[in-house]
Design an enzyme around this catalytic site. Structure first.
Site, PDB file in Angstrom:
ATOM      1  NE  ARG A   1      95.590  49.365  25.344  1.00 30.11           N
ATOM      2  CZ  ARG A   1      94.612  48.413  24.800  1.00 30.11           C
ATOM      3  NH1 ARG A   1      94.811  47.800  23.755  1.00 30.11           N
ATOM      4  NH2 ARG A   1      93.734  48.164  25.475  1.00 30.11           N
TER       5      ARG A   1
ATOM      6  CB  THR B   1      90.435  34.816  19.775  1.00 26.05           C
ATOM      7  OG1 THR B   1      91.368  35.402  20.747  1.00 26.05           O
ATOM      8  CG2 THR B   1      89.120  34.376  20.611  1.00 26.05           C
ATOM      9  CD  GLU B   2      90.410  28.727  16.085  1.00 28.31           C
ATOM     10  OE1 GLU B   2      91.221  28.483  15.274  1.00 28.31           O
ATOM     11  OE2 GLU B   2      89.902  27.334  16.695  1.00 28.31           O
TER      12      GLU B   2
ATOM     13  N   GLY C   1      89.716  30.504  23.335  1.00 26.41           N
ATOM     14  CA  GLY C   1      90.298  31.805  23.703  1.00 26.41           C
ATOM     15  C   GLY C   1      91.672  31.605  24.568  1.00 26.41           C
TER      16      GLY C   1
ATOM     17  CD  GLU D   1      95.811  41.216  22.977  1.00 28.40           C
ATOM     18  OE1 GLU D   1      96.185  40.132  22.956  1.00 28.40           O
ATOM     19  OE2 GLU D   1      94.949  41.699  21.981  1.00 28.40           O
TER      20      GLU D   1
END
Length: 393
Positions: free
Chosen positions: A95, A137-138, A142, A370
């Protein structure tokens, strides 16, 4: 063949196309993916998504909701959700690949790209001819992408990008990356299509993971990476652009998580009906039935959330907060069902011969990415109170 879980006859609310899509995807997964998934997960040898991507493309599983004019399936958001449900029923990494490709790579190109970019990239992504990833994202940022440190500096007809993106699905094998960076001149967040092989573009794999082991996760390095102006997403202006992409991925997760929960429930139900202790099937005991009933109730509520959210997405009326509620709730449902199924299987619950322990590990990643569970709580809290609690001014 998996029968499905449908205590409230949600099937009657689906269109004929929705059901046909589900049948085709389910048959494909049962035949070609299920036999591979346990070894891939156990050995942490990610599935070959360059090969699988083409097969997914043939079935219309990638960018399902994007119009046919760009070489995409042109299905409904509900059909896209059903695809996500079916693939996560097998494994969350599947997914992730579908939702990232569709919602985090194809969606921003469709919504914020030029016509030339749409025609160049969307058909290839839809067919699975190339793989994309999403660089937001780093290492230090985040939940707070607005504080990103990756920079973009204009030099003539090129942009020079510097920074690092981490925990990026398919980063190590991607042919293109949709990367977000802060323009050093105006401070605004801009989006760029960075192609494999471009000067200064580095791709790494992250291994020794306790979750999402059947799929690739990696890191992107941008060291004076030169990207032509024609690869900048012209309509992406500010943080709202990448956040809108996250909504697409969160929508896919809301359906996918219920797929994982359904598989855990079905596994536990079948096991407890067949396994005998004290001279009777486990399913005949009150404590076991209580656990199964709780799982079914939570799955049914999650299914109804998905169906209604799908209709709102199809009508273009779904809000960020509605998507957050579904993501938060349904991942919690999957987490609960995986844990409960593992309990019901007893010692066998930790065996990879059964799916719950694998779902249990994978969902820990889904619970975080997410938008963490806490971040979705704050999104909903802001919606109902009118007061933001993300930071103290």
């Amino acid at each position: 063949m998996f029968r499905g879980v449908d205590f409230y006859n949600v099937d009657e609310l689906l269109s004929d196309e929705d059901r046909l899509v589900r049948s085709a995807v389910r048959e494909f997964l049962e035949k070609e993916i299920v036999p591979l998934i346990v070894d891939a997960w156990h050995e942490e040898k990610p599935l070959n998504f360059h090969e699988l991507g083409r097969k997914f493309g043939e079935l219309g599983m990638l960018g399902a909701f994007i119009p046919e004019e760009y070489g995409c399936p042109g299905m409904s958001y509900t059909s896209f959700g059903i695809i996500c449900q079916e693939v996560e029923r097998v494994d969350s990494a599947l997914r992730s690949f579908v939702a990232v490709t569709s919602g985090l790579v194809m969606y921003p190109i469709w919504q914020y790209g030029s016509e030339e970019q749409k025609k160049k990239w969307l058909p290839k992504l839809a067919k699975g001819e190339i793989i994309g990833c999403f660089g937001l994202t780093e290492p230090n940022h985040g939940s707070d992408p607005g504080s990103m440190e990756t920079t973009a500096r204009r030099e003539g007809d090129e942009w020079v990008l510097n920074g690092t993106k981490t925990w990026i699905t398919e980063a190590d094998v991607a042919d293109i990356a949709v990367v977000w960076a802060r323009d050093v001149e105006d401070g605004k967040i801009k989006g760029f299509i960075v192609e494999k092989g471009m000067q200064g573009f580095q791709q790494y794999s992250l291994t020794k993971k306790g979750s999402m082991r059947a799929g690739g996760v990696g890191e992107i390095g941008l060291v004076n990476c030169r990207v032509p102006e024609e690869n900048r997403l012209p309509e992406a202006r500010g943080l709202r652009a990448p956040l809108s992409c996250l909504n697409q991925a969160r929508y896919g997760i809301s359906w996918g998580a219920i797929g994982a929960a359904m598989d855990c429930y079905e596994t536990a139900l079948n096991y407890t009906k067949e396994r005998k202790q004290f001279g009777a099937p486990l399913a005949s005991f009150q404590l076991v039935q209580e656990k199964l009933v709780k799982m079914l109730i939570e799955i049914t509520k999650g299914q109804l959330l998905c169906w209604r959210l799908g209709r709102l997405m199809d009508e273009g009326r779904a809000t960020t907060e509605q998507i957050s509620l579904a993501k938060k709730n349904n991942v919690r449902v999957a987490r609960f069902c995986a844990r409960t199924a593992r309990e019901l299987l007893g010692a066998n619950g930790i065996s990879l011969d059964y799916s719950p322990i694998r779902h249990m590990a994978n969902i820990e990643s889904v619970y975080t990415y997410e938008g963490t569970d806490d971040i979705h709580t704050l999104i909903l809290g802001r919606a109902i109170t009118g007061l933001q609690a993300f930071r103290r001014e």
